[in-house]
Scaffold this active site. Structure first.
Site, PDB file in Angstrom:
ATOM      1  CG  HIS A  37      -2.179   1.016   1.318  1.00 38.73           C
ATOM      2  ND1 HIS A  37      -1.472   1.831   2.139  1.00 38.73           N
ATOM      3  CD2 HIS A  37      -2.879   1.454   0.503  1.00 38.73           C
ATOM      4  CE1 HIS A  37      -2.632   2.472   2.153  1.00 38.73           C
ATOM      5  NE2 HIS A  37      -3.277   3.027   1.056  1.00 38.73           N
ATOM      6  CD  GLU A  62      -3.013   1.951  -2.968  1.00 37.84           C
ATOM      7  OE1 GLU A  62      -2.306   2.848  -2.418  1.00 37.84           O
ATOM      8  OE2 GLU A  62      -3.583   2.048  -3.941  1.00 37.84           O
ATOM      9  CG  ASP A  98      -3.346   6.302  -4.065  1.00 39.35           C
ATOM     10  OD1 ASP A  98      -4.016   5.263  -4.751  1.00 39.35           O
ATOM     11  OD2 ASP A  98      -2.565   5.598  -3.066  1.00 39.35           O
ATOM     12  CG  HIS A 106      -3.421   8.723  -0.982  1.00 37.01           C
ATOM     13  ND1 HIS A 106      -4.478  10.000   0.262  1.00 37.01           N
ATOM     14  CD2 HIS A 106      -4.230   8.045  -0.609  1.00 37.01           C
ATOM     15  CE1 HIS A 106      -5.584   8.868   0.566  1.00 37.01           C
ATOM     16  NE2 HIS A 106      -5.770   8.062  -0.023  1.00 37.01           N
ATOM     17  CD  GLU A 157      -7.556   4.546  -5.432  1.00 34.53           C
ATOM     18  OE1 GLU A 157      -6.806   4.613  -4.569  1.00 34.53           O
ATOM     19  OE2 GLU A 157      -8.547   5.643  -5.072  1.00 34.53           O
TER      20      GLU A 157
HETATM   21  O1  G3P Z   1      -6.958   1.594  -2.674  1.00 32.84           O
HETATM   22  C1  G3P Z   1      -6.907   0.485  -1.147  1.00 32.84           C
HETATM   23  C2  G3P Z   1      -6.626   1.837  -0.954  1.00 32.84           C
HETATM   24  O2  G3P Z   1      -5.768   2.329  -0.939  1.00 32.84           O
HETATM   25  C3  G3P Z   1      -7.754   2.692  -0.981  1.00 32.84           C
HETATM   26  O3  G3P Z   1      -7.533   3.762   0.405  1.00 32.84           O
HETATM   27  O4  G3P Z   1      -6.797   5.950   0.812  1.00 32.84           O
HETATM   28  O5  G3P Z   1      -5.049   4.598   0.796  1.00 32.84           O
HETATM   29  O6  G3P Z   1      -6.252   5.158  -0.970  1.00 32.84           O
HETATM   30  P1  G3P Z   1      -6.221   4.768   0.499  1.00 32.84           P
HETATM   31 CA    CA Z   2      -4.852   3.504  -3.157  1.00 33.87          CA
END
Ligand code: G3P
Ligand code: CA
Length: 359
Positions: free
Chosen positions: A34, A61, A63, A76, A169
């Site tokens: 994450h 991940e 963002d 993020h 994302e």
């Molecule tokens: O994308 C999964 C998780 O990362 C969702 O929460 O706010 O950390 O992007 P966030």
């Molecule tokens: Ca995310």
């Protein structure tokens, strides 16, 4: 310690008591790093991504938000002020709400900023969001682009012989659209450029925005001759994660339908998986030895989808009281709730947990 699901939500969700491991056919369970190995190094720094790679996370991940000159940067928030020194360098570039929006800055300007471990500002003082993590403003970190990161991961795949995937994302597509930018098309074109085009490629494309995911599934992917795995992230409506413009005014998208019977079947029409907040899987009122599982995983599996809840952290106050330690927290989700993967800031701990189970 945990925000409780609303009473309304509780009545909408049919809760199941499950006393043993679920019986859904096993698929290889995964670890998603994450924001990289963000428990150890500043989130979304290239260093955190390299560390996650070395820790053998299955997916890393990203963002993604857009700059004013249409570059895709890995952050993020669609703001710069929580992880960079933008307020010091460009004090007159904040919007009326006091925030510094990435979309108001060029890539060169963003790359020129110092990036750090995430901080909050309280009474004019910066304090680290997580006190025990990498110290704020130490060393030298920078924001990078989605392409930079994919090239780094693919380069490492070549040099190490491993095959680690990406999990991008699109952040706030509603906001980007309102600002005249189509972040979905931009990200999909980059994925295509780097060879992520089919469901067998090591990519999951995630979004909190259901309408945008449907647009991607039914319009954009066919137009781009792509068919990649899509994941519907699930939020609480009160978080204002997704907004909808009605008569020019932004109002919160209502997630309540995603907790009603039949919702997983509905989502499965356009997505391959769901990413719920973990209390949507194990109810927060669960106690040691008396876990309360919602019907989400069972219904998602019955609809043919995978389930990857977020976010597994071992910082103070982040392990729910029903789990004795981080490993039990993982055991409850991987084995008892039978999720297919987890997002964790500490990917090494989840990788070790899964590897130990194979022995
Ligand atoms: O994308 C999964 C998780 O990362 C969702 O929460 O706010 O950390 O992007 P966030
Ligand atoms: Ca995310």
């Amino acid at each position: 310690m945990f925000k409780k699901l609303s009473n309304k939500k509780k009545t909408l969700m049919s809760l199941l008591m499950i006393s043993s491991a679920a019986s859904f056919a096993q698929v290889e369970k995964i670890v998603v790093a994450h924001r990289g190995a963000s428990g150890y190094l500043p989130e979304h720094s290239m260093e955190a991504k390299s560390m996650a790679y070395a820790m053998d996370a299955d997916y890393i991940e990203q963002d993604v938000v857009m700059s004013s000159d249409d570059f895709l940067v890995v952050l993020h928030d669609h703001y710069l002020d929580r992880v960079t020194n933008v307020a010091d360098i460009y004090p007159d570039r904040q919007r009326k709400d006091g925030r510094y929006y990435a979309i108001d800055f060029t890539l060169a300007e963003i790359k020129g900023l110092k990036m750090t471990e995430a901080f909050n500002i309280k009474d004019g003082e910066q304090t680290a969001v997580y006190a025990q993590r990498f110290p704020i403003w130490k060393s030298d970190f920078k924001v990078h682009t989605l392409e930079d990161e994919i090239e780094m991961i693919q380069g490492l795949n070549k040099s190490t012989g491993k095959n680690i995937g990406i999990y991008p994302e699109i952040k706030a597509p509603w906001f980007h659209r309102h600002e005249g930018k189509d972040i979905s098309v931009a990200v999909l074109k980059v994925l295509k450029k780097y060879g992520y085009t089919s469901k067998t490629d090591l990519v999951y494309f995630q979004s909190f925005d259901a309408e945008e995911l449907k647009r991607i599934k039914y319009d954009l992917l066919p137009k781009l001759s792509m068919d990649i795995k899509l994941v519907q992230l699930i939020a609480e409506t009160s978080w204002d994660e997704t907004m909808v413009y009605v008569d020019g005014k932004a109002i919160a998208y209502d997630y309540d339908w995603m907790f009603k019977p039949g919702a997983m079947k509905e989502i499965a029409k356009y997505a391959d998986g769901v990413g719920p907040w973990y209390p949507m899987v194990v109810a927060p009122e669960s106690k040691k030895g008396k876990l309360i599982f919602t019907s989400l995983v069972k219904e998602a599996h019955q609809a043919g989808m995978q389930v990857h809840p977020y976010t597994f952290r071992l910082d103070e106050g982040q392990i729910p009281e029903y789990a004795q330690d981080f490993e039990e927290f993982l055991d409850i989700f991987y084995n008892k709730a039978d999720v297919d993967g987890v997002f964790s800031d500490y990917p090494d701990r989840a990788v070790n947990f899964l590897q130990a189970q194979k022995k």
